[in-house]
Design a protein around this motif. Sequence first.
Motif, PDB file in Angstrom:
ATOM      1  N   PHE A 170       0.877  -1.170   0.000  1.00 56.90           N
ATOM      2  CA  PHE A 170       0.000   0.000   0.000  1.00 56.90           C
ATOM      3  C   PHE A 170       0.913   1.218   0.000  1.00 56.90           C
ATOM      4  O   PHE A 170       1.546   1.542   1.000  1.00 56.90           O
ATOM      5  N   MET A 171       1.020   1.889  -1.170  1.00 59.05           N
ATOM      6  CA  MET A 171       1.989   2.968  -1.343  1.00 59.05           C
ATOM      7  C   MET A 171       1.307   4.248  -1.801  1.00 59.05           C
ATOM      8  O   MET A 171       0.425   4.226  -2.671  1.00 59.05           O
ATOM      9  N   PHE A 172       1.700   5.370  -1.229  1.00 60.64           N
ATOM     10  CA  PHE A 172       1.205   6.683  -1.643  1.00 60.64           C
ATOM     11  C   PHE A 172      -0.320   6.740  -1.689  1.00 60.64           C
ATOM     12  O   PHE A 172      -0.915   7.303  -2.610  1.00 60.64           O
ATOM     13  N   GLY A 173      -0.958   6.100  -0.707  1.00 57.13           N
ATOM     14  CA  GLY A 173      -2.405   6.195  -0.575  1.00 57.13           C
ATOM     15  C   GLY A 173      -3.208   5.239  -1.422  1.00 57.13           C
ATOM     16  O   GLY A 173      -4.433   5.372  -1.508  1.00 57.13           O
ATOM     17  N   SER A 174      -2.563   4.233  -2.045  1.00 56.07           N
ATOM     18  CA  SER A 174      -3.293   3.321  -2.936  1.00 56.07           C
ATOM     19  C   SER A 174      -2.819   1.882  -2.760  1.00 56.07           C
ATOM     20  O   SER A 174      -1.630   1.637  -2.513  1.00 56.07           O
ATOM     21  N   PRO A 175      -3.739   0.907  -2.912  1.00 54.27           N
ATOM     22  CA  PRO A 175      -3.310  -0.497  -2.957  1.00 54.27           C
ATOM     23  C   PRO A 175      -2.436  -0.686  -4.185  1.00 54.27           C
ATOM     24  O   PRO A 175      -2.786  -0.243  -5.285  1.00 54.27           O
ATOM     25  N   SER A 176      -1.299  -1.322  -4.012  1.00 50.34           N
ATOM     26  CA  SER A 176      -0.294  -1.344  -5.079  1.00 50.34           C
ATOM     27  C   SER A 176       0.373  -2.709  -5.182  1.00 50.34           C
ATOM     28  O   SER A 176       0.405  -3.481  -4.228  1.00 50.34           O
ATOM     29  N   ILE A 177       0.911  -2.958  -6.367  1.00 49.64           N
ATOM     30  CA  ILE A 177       1.764  -4.114  -6.593  1.00 49.64           C
ATOM     31  C   ILE A 177       3.122  -3.578  -7.013  1.00 49.64           C
ATOM     32  O   ILE A 177       3.245  -2.926  -8.054  1.00 49.64           O
ATOM     33  N   ILE A 178       4.150  -3.833  -6.198  1.00 48.66           N
ATOM     34  CA  ILE A 178       5.505  -3.401  -6.538  1.00 48.66           C
ATOM     35  C   ILE A 178       6.114  -4.423  -7.485  1.00 48.66           C
ATOM     36  O   ILE A 178       6.074  -5.627  -7.240  1.00 48.66           O
ATOM     37  N   VAL A 179       6.684  -3.928  -8.593  1.00 49.99           N
ATOM     38  CA  VAL A 179       7.298  -4.794  -9.608  1.00 49.99           C
ATOM     39  C   VAL A 179       8.778  -4.446  -9.691  1.00 49.99           C
ATOM     40  O   VAL A 179       9.141  -3.279  -9.891  1.00 49.99           O
ATOM     41  N   THR A 180       9.639  -5.449  -9.532  1.00 51.68           N
ATOM     42  CA  THR A 180      11.086  -5.182  -9.501  1.00 51.68           C
ATOM     43  C   THR A 180      11.855  -5.922 -10.590  1.00 51.68           C
ATOM     44  O   THR A 180      13.082  -5.825 -10.638  1.00 51.68           O
ATOM     45  N   THR A 181      11.182  -6.659 -11.465  1.00 51.05           N
ATOM     46  CA  THR A 181      11.880  -7.419 -12.498  1.00 51.05           C
ATOM     47  C   THR A 181      11.882  -6.669 -13.825  1.00 51.05           C
ATOM     48  O   THR A 181      10.929  -5.952 -14.145  1.00 51.05           O
ATOM     49  N   PRO A 182      12.929  -6.816 -14.648  1.00 50.92           N
ATOM     50  CA  PRO A 182      12.971  -6.148 -15.952  1.00 50.92           C
ATOM     51  C   PRO A 182      11.786  -6.515 -16.837  1.00 50.92           C
ATOM     52  O   PRO A 182      11.169  -5.636 -17.452  1.00 50.92           O
ATOM     53  N   GLU A 183      11.455  -7.808 -16.900  1.00 53.03           N
ATOM     54  CA  GLU A 183      10.359  -8.246 -17.755  1.00 53.03           C
ATOM     55  C   GLU A 183       9.030  -7.685 -17.277  1.00 53.03           C
ATOM     56  O   GLU A 183       8.192  -7.242 -18.078  1.00 53.03           O
ATOM     57  N   GLY A 184       8.829  -7.677 -15.959  1.00 52.78           N
ATOM     58  CA  GLY A 184       7.589  -7.128 -15.418  1.00 52.78           C
ATOM     59  C   GLY A 184       7.452  -5.646 -15.699  1.00 52.78           C
ATOM     60  O   GLY A 184       6.389  -5.164 -16.106  1.00 52.78           O
ATOM     61  N   CYS A 185       8.533  -4.891 -15.488  1.00 55.22           N
ATOM     62  CA  CYS A 185       8.503  -3.452 -15.773  1.00 55.22           C
ATOM     63  C   CYS A 185       8.229  -3.200 -17.250  1.00 55.22           C
ATOM     64  O   CYS A 185       7.437  -2.309 -17.601  1.00 55.22           O
ATOM     65  N   ARG A 186       8.889  -3.957 -18.105  1.00 52.04           N
ATOM     66  CA  ARG A 186       8.692  -3.775 -19.549  1.00 52.04           C
ATOM     67  C   ARG A 186       7.244  -4.031 -19.951  1.00 52.04           C
ATOM     68  O   ARG A 186       6.652  -3.252 -20.719  1.00 52.04           O
ATOM     69  N   LYS A 187       6.660  -5.100 -19.410  1.00 55.81           N
ATOM     70  CA  LYS A 187       5.275  -5.428 -19.764  1.00 55.81           C
ATOM     71  C   LYS A 187       4.323  -4.300 -19.363  1.00 55.81           C
ATOM     72  O   LYS A 187       3.450  -3.907 -20.138  1.00 55.81           O
ATOM     73  N   VAL A 188       4.482  -3.800 -18.160  1.00 58.75           N
ATOM     74  CA  VAL A 188       3.573  -2.754 -17.677  1.00 58.75           C
ATOM     75  C   VAL A 188       3.754  -1.469 -18.483  1.00 58.75           C
ATOM     76  O   VAL A 188       2.779  -0.807 -18.863  1.00 58.75           O
ATOM     77  N   LEU A 189       4.996  -1.107 -18.763  1.00 55.04           N
ATOM     78  CA  LEU A 189       5.272   0.150 -19.460  1.00 55.04           C
ATOM     79  C   LEU A 189       4.808   0.149 -20.907  1.00 55.04           C
ATOM     80  O   LEU A 189       4.495   1.206 -21.465  1.00 55.04           O
ATOM     81  N   THR A 190       4.783  -1.006 -21.523  1.00 55.35           N
ATOM     82  CA  THR A 190       4.476  -1.059 -22.960  1.00 55.35           C
ATOM     83  C   THR A 190       3.052  -1.500 -23.278  1.00 55.35           C
ATOM     84  O   THR A 190       2.653  -1.462 -24.437  1.00 55.35           O
TER      85      THR A 190
END
Length: 493
Positions: free
Chosen positions: A92-112
């Motif tokens: 729970f980050m910055f006032g919202s329920p959140s999923i933290i992603v720390t892998t290159p593949e995960g970041c790439r998928k979300v960003l694109t």
Amino acid sequence: MGFEEVGGMSYYVGILLGLVLVLKWVLKSVNSWMYESGLEKKTRERLPPGDMGWPFIGNMWAFLRAFKSTNPDAFMSDIVRRYGTEGVYKSFMFGSPSIIVTTPEGCRKVLTDDDAFKPGWPVATEELIGKKSFVGISYEEHKRLRKLTAAPINGHEALSIYMQYIETNVVSTLEKWSQMGRIEFLTELRRLTFKIIMYIFLSSESEEVREALEKEYTVLNYGVRALAINFPGFVYYKALKARKNLVTVLGKIVHNRRMKREEAQGMTKKDMLDALLDTKDENGKKLDDEEIIDTLVMYLNAGHESSGHITMWTTVHLQEHPEFFQKAKEEQERIVKNMPPGQKGLTLKEYRQMEYLSKVIDETLRLLTFSVMTFREAKKDFEMKGYTIPKGWKAVLWFRSVHHNPEIYPDPKAFNPSRWDDVVPKAGTFLPFGAGSRLCPGNDLAKLEIAIFLHHFLLNYKLERENPECPLMYLPHTRPTDNCVGRIIKVSK
């Protein structure tokens, strides 16, 4: 005290401890009850490991505690220690329920994946930078505004035009610093980069206006990564006042420019403000003042803050590593030697020959990771590594973990430009400017500014820091607590 009295006291202490543990469990469960209970059973069962911290503040206490200490990575390392190395964590980050992603593949998928994710910046960021800037607008609006601003910021013709202005100011500023004695290097760099971005967007504004705006941006930036607590004494409260002042000044600038343009029909475009005032969509609709002001607030901030910090850290790292300094300097000397007779100043041709310096800058971007994280919001349930990011939840992409991953970058805390020799980063492993359709629109301009500064610094100057062991602060961005106090020394050739 008798045996019975001791026993009775122990009984009550036990009850008290039990009540405390129950209360702690209840409090730690509040966010989960609030935000998970409404999810479908299948979605709840596929949430990644993690916890949502304390009511309302969530994991922010742990985050702030780590980033205000000497070890900002303690926040993520504690999560990994508790929940494993999957690289996807509930929080729970910055006032919202959140999923933290720390892998290159995960970041790439979300960003694109623009079909599955939209911008999901915290309330503080949206309110301070502007809901009608890039951080808050829809995909279609973003596409239109990006198309308008991309060429004037990063286009070949634009960069060629800006080079002369940047170089002239870098040369004169370095000379001035060398005569000033003791300076706050970071503070002076931020002033320089702000002057450059002001010229690009608002070419005709006075030094007085520029200094007033830069002062307000300093306050604004402290609130961008803060909790949105609008109450006297809190950082966000002060940042909101700074934004209000910025909007007032920029509003007057926009109004005055409109008046001048109406009085002088057919006047030629001079800067980005003229372009913003002229732009129309397919239906002939122009941007209103709020859209223009929010765009200015965003660009003027992003266009100087990151460049100033990255330039400082690149200079510091080179100064701390004489072998890399010398190698970068020799490259710049070769470039000058090979310039055509009579050529004054750099061109894009010389800039593109700065191969080693480009590696130095990339290594600084990786090591510093100016943007520790970025934010997206799931438009629908999204599957990742067997887990679900629920619709409406935030995806917090932790770039710092990607850039400091020893499996991707051996000895990741070491500054080593040679790690980029003959290396093309795999998708998702190098994200200093993000990725996908919302890649930072000023990335080419930022690297150009940094390279021009370093070209002249390497050839003619050195930095002597007053407190080389000065402790660091990590919010809102990594920097020495003394803003890198030192002297710029001109060297004899």
